[in-house]
Design an enzyme around this catalytic site. Structure first.
Site, mmCIF file in Angstrom:
data_model
loop_
_atom_site.group_PDB
_atom_site.id
_atom_site.type_symbol
_atom_site.label_atom_id
_atom_site.label_comp_id
_atom_site.label_asym_id
_atom_site.label_seq_id
_atom_site.Cartn_x
_atom_site.Cartn_y
_atom_site.Cartn_z
ATOM 1 C CG HIS A 325 -2.301 0.452 0.947
ATOM 2 N ND1 HIS A 325 -2.568 1.656 0.347
ATOM 3 C CD2 HIS A 325 -3.495 -0.133 1.154
ATOM 4 C CE1 HIS A 325 -3.879 1.795 0.229
ATOM 5 N NE2 HIS A 325 -4.464 0.723 0.703
ATOM 6 C CE LYS A 408 -23.215 1.845 -12.559
ATOM 7 N NZ LYS A 408 -21.974 1.136 -12.839
ATOM 8 C CG HIS A 417 -23.238 8.327 -4.775
ATOM 9 N ND1 HIS A 417 -22.577 7.118 -4.772
ATOM 10 C CD2 HIS A 417 -22.459 9.188 -5.467
ATOM 11 C CE1 HIS A 417 -21.438 7.253 -5.432
ATOM 12 N NE2 HIS A 417 -21.349 8.499 -5.864
ATOM 13 N N PRO A 418 -25.159 5.260 -5.255
ATOM 14 C CG PRO A 418 -25.022 4.112 -7.290
ATOM 15 C CD PRO A 418 -24.995 5.491 -6.702
#
Length: 623
Positions: A325, A408, A417-418
Site C-alpha cells: 500500500h 446501482k 448515490h449507490p
C-alpha cells in the site's frame, strides 16, 4: 474508496488533442491547510454517536481547550502553515512515513491488500493467462511512460496522476527504524515465483521490441518445466517468506544477506529492481472465495510482500493480485488492473490472441533462474518466518458474497448515490450484529490536489444511526424509514464532499499530532490522549474499515484495522454487488461470515423498504 468514477479522455477522434498523462500536474492546486475550527467541528460531530453525553462533554471541553486563544493548537497549526509554504503537499511525506514506512509490524496480511480478477470468458491454461496478462501489464506501463494514458478528471477538473508513475518498479526496502521506497520505473524485467524457485524474465528482444504473446508463453512454459515440484532434490529455500518478518528483523537479515554473499545480493537486487512480481500458484481455485484467500496470503510463499504488486496466476488460468500500500493507493492499482483485464479480454475475444501456435521450445531464451547461497542462521530465519507467517494467516478469515438481487441501477431509481446506499447497509448490518454503532472508515481520495492520497470519510454519523434504528423500529412506516435513509445519505454526501476537498478531520488531526511530535511539544496535547480520539478511529483505530473499489467486476479486500474489527470491501455493478469481508479468528465477538450475511440482509430489507415507500413501484398483484 469512494470516488466519482473518474472520466477518461475522449475517443480516437479526439486523440490528437488529448493531454498527456502527466501534462496537467502543474494545474493541480496545492494540498490545502484546513481551518482549525472547521476540523474540530467535523471531529466533534463524528464523536456524538459513539460517546455517552458525559463522555462527549469531556471531549468537547478538551477540544475547546486545544483551540482556545493561546491553546496548543495554534502553534501546531503554524508549523503546518510554514511547511505548506515549502511543500506543495505538506502532508505527503508525513503521511508516507507515519502511515507506512515507520510501521514496524509486518505488512503481510495486515496492510497488503488483495484483488480478484474476473473470469476470462474462455478456458485458459496458466501459461496462456499469464502471457496475455504480462503483455497487457507492459502495455499499460508503456501507456504511462509515453503519456498516452489520459489524465483522469473529476467534475471537469484534473486528478493527480503521480501515483501512476509509481506502480511499476517500486519496492519497499526494510531498514531498521524506518523503511525506504526505491523507484525503478525504467525496469524491464519481471521477477517470477513458482514453488520457491525465482526467475528473472525480460520480455524484450535485443532490438528493444516487446515479445509477442506466443514468445512470452514460450518463455513461461520453459520456466514451468524448470520449476516443477516433482523434483524433490531440486527444492529451493522459501526466501520470499522473509518479506513477511517484522520490519527491523527483516532489515537485519537482508543486510546480512547483502554483505555476506555476492550471489544473494545479486538475486535480491534482481527482485527489488523488477517492474513487478508474478507468481504461478499450484492451485486451481473453483470459487472467488478460494481465489481471495489465496491472494491475501495463501500459504504465504511465492509473494514478495515488499513489491508494489504481485500478480498471481492459478493452474486453471484464474488470476488475482497482492499489493503493497505505501507507494500507491488501491484505487490507482484498480484502474490499472481494470485496463489490464479489459485489454486481456479484448485480446481473447477480438483477436483470439490465446489461440496462438506454440513456438518450438528454444524459440526465445529461458528466463534466468536466481540462485541463493544458504548458511545455517539464514535457513533458521526462513523457518521461523515461515512458521510465524503461517500462524498469522491462520488468524485471518475472509468471506466473499455475490449479491445478485440488484445493483446501482435500482439504487439510482431512488435518486441516491449507490456508494452511500451500500455504506448505510453496512451501518445497519453492524448495528444488528453488535447492538450499537462503531467508528467506520471509508476511503476517500484527495487526488484533486497535488500528490493527494486519501482522506477518511467517517461513515458512522448521527443520521446513519437514526436510519439504522428506524429500520428495526416496528412502529415506523416505510415512508419514515425511507426519509431517514435520504437524510443519512445526504449527511454522508456532505462528509464525502468535505473529504474529497481536503476539509475532513483525520489527516489534519494527524498532521497536528505529527507537528506536536516533531516540535517536542510538552505536555502531549490532551486531544490525542483523550479516549475519544482512539474510540472514534483516530490513529488507525476504526472498527469497521470499508472501501468501495469502484464500479468494475474486479473486487478485493484487506484485513481489519483492529483486533475486534471488520474489513468490508465492495464493488457495485449495474445489477449486482460484489462484497468481501474479513475478521480476525482470535476475536470471539466478530465473524466475517455473519457480517457479510448481515450486509446482504440489510441490502434486501432496504430494497423492500424503498419499494414499499413508493407504492407505484410495487409489482401488480393481478396475474
Amino acid at each position: 474508496g469512494f470516488l466519482p468514477a473518474p472520466a477518461r479522455g475522449g475517443g480516437p477522434a479526439m486523440a490528437k488533442a488529448a493531454p498527456k498523462t502527466f501534462e496537467l500536474q502543474d494545474q493541480l492546486p496545492p494540498y490545502p491547510v484546513p481551518d482549525l475550527n472547521e476540523t474540530c467541528e467535523v471531529y466533534l460531530r463524528s464523536l456524538k454517536p459513539l460517546l455517552t453525553d458525559e463522555e462527549y462533554e469531556h471531549s468537547e471541553a478538551v477540544v475547546k481547550d486545544f483551540i482556545r486563544e493561546g491553546g496548543q493548537a495554534h502553534a501546531l497549526q503554524a508549523i503546518i502553515e510554514e511547511r505548506a509554504k515549502e511543500h506543495r503537499n505538506w502532508m505527503e511525506e508525513w503521511w508516507l512515513r507515519s502511515a507506512y514506512l515507520m510501521t514496524r509490524q509486518t505488512f503481510a496480511v495486515h496492510v497488503n491488500w488483495f484483488g480478484v480478477f474476473p473470469d476470462w470468458g474462455v478456458k485458459l491454461t496458466s501459461v496462456q493467462a499469464a502471457a496475455l496478462m504480462l503483455v497487457s501489464n507492459f502495455e499499460f506501463k508503456h501507456a504511462v511512460e509515453q503519456g498516452t494514458l489520459p489524465p483522469e478528471t473529476a467534475r471537469g477538473a484534473p486528478l493527480c496522476m503521480d501515483q501512476y508513475g509509481k506502480i511499476f518498479g517500486t519496492t519497499r526496502i526494510p531498514q531498521e527504524g524506518e523503511d525506504v521506497l526505491e523507484y525503478h520505473p525504467e525496469s524491464k524485467h519481471v521477477a517470477i515465483f513458482r514453488n520457491d524457485h525465482v526467475f528473472s524474465f525480460t520480455p524484450y528482444h535485443p532490438s528493444g521490441a516487446m515479445y509477442s504473446v506466443a514468445e512470452v508463453a514460450c518463455a513461461l512454459q520453459q520456466l514451468l518445466d524448470a520449476s516443477s515440484s516433482v523434483l524433490e532434490e531440486a527444492e529451493e529455500p522459501s526466501v520470499s517468506v522473509l518479506t513477511s518478518m517484522e520490519r527491523d528483523a527483516w532489515a537485519r537479515v537482508r543486510g546480512d544477506m547483502m554483505e555476506r554473499s555476492a550471489l544473494n545480493r545479486a538475486s535480491l537486487r534482481e527482485i527489488e529492481t523488477a517492474a513487478y512480481c508474478m507468481s504461478f500458484e499450484d492451485a486451481a481455485p473453483s470459487s472467488k472465495l478460494e481465489v481471495a484467500q489465496l491472494c491475501l496470503a495463501g500459504d504465504g510463499r511465492n509473494k514478495w510482500f515488499d513489491k508494489s504488486f504481485t500478480t498471481l496466476v492459478f493452474d486453471n488460468g484464474r488470476g488475482g493480485c497482492n499489493a503493497e500500500h505505501s507507494p500507491v493507493d488501491a484505487m490507482v492499482c484498480v484502474s490499472m488492473f481494470d485496463f489490464v483485464v479489459k485489454r486481456t479480454r479484448d485480446k481473447i475475444l477480438a483477436d483470439r490472441a490465446h489461440e496462438f501456435a506454440p513456438l518450438p521450445r528454444g524459440a526465445v531464451p529461458p528466463p534466468a533462474r536466481l540462485r541463493w547461497e544458504m548458511w545455517p542462521q539464514l535457513s533458521m530465519e526462513i523457518e521461523t518466518a515461515s512458521v510465524e507467517l503461517t500462524q498469522l494467516i491462520s488468524r485471518i478469515a475472509v468471506g466473499v458474497f455475490k449479491f445478485k438481487h440488484f445493483g446501482k441501477a435500482f439504487i439510482k431509481r431512488f435518486k441516491m448515490h449507490p456508494d452511500f446506499f451500500v455504506q448505510m447497509a453496512i451501518q445497519l448490518a453492524y448495528r444488528r450484529l453488535h447492538g450499537g454503532p462503531a467508528a467506520t472508515y471509508e476511503t476517500g481520495h484527495t487526488r484533486a490536489f497535488y500528490h493527494g492520497r486519501t482522506e477518511t470519510i467517517r461513515a458512522c454519523s448521527l443520521e446513519a444511526c437514526a436510519f439504522a434504528a428506524a429500520m428495526d423500529d416496528g412502529g415506523k412506516a416505510p415512508e419514515e424509514r425511507f426519509e431517514a435513509l435520504k437524510v443519512a445519505v445526504a449527511a454522508h454526501a456532505d462528509y464525502a464532499t468535505k473529504a474529497l476537498s481536503g476539509r475532513a478531520c483525520d489527516r489534519h488531526l494527524l498532521g497536528l499530532q505529527i507537528a506536536a511530535y516533531v516540535s517536542g511539544l510538552s505536555p502531549r496535547p490532551a486531544i490525542f490522549t483523550d479516549t475519544a480520539y482512539k474510540k472514534s478511529g483516530g490513529a488507525g483505530n476504526f472498527v469497521v474499515s470499508t472501501s468501495n473499489v469502484g464500479y468494475t467486476p474486479l473486487f478485493g479486500g484487506f484485513a481489519p484495522m483492529v483486533e475486534h474489527g471488520y474489513g468490508v470491501c465492495y464493488s457495485i455493478l449495474d445489477n449486482r454487488i460484489n462484497i468481501s469481508t474479513s475478521s480476525w479468528n482470535t476475536c470471539p465477538t466478530t465473524d466475517c461470515q455473519r457480517m457479510g450475511d448481515a450486509v446482504v440482509r440489510a441490502l434486501i430489507d432496504m430494497q423492500h423498504m424503498c419499494i414499499a415507500a413508493h407504492p407505484p413501484l410495487k409489482p401488480s398483484s393481478r396475474l
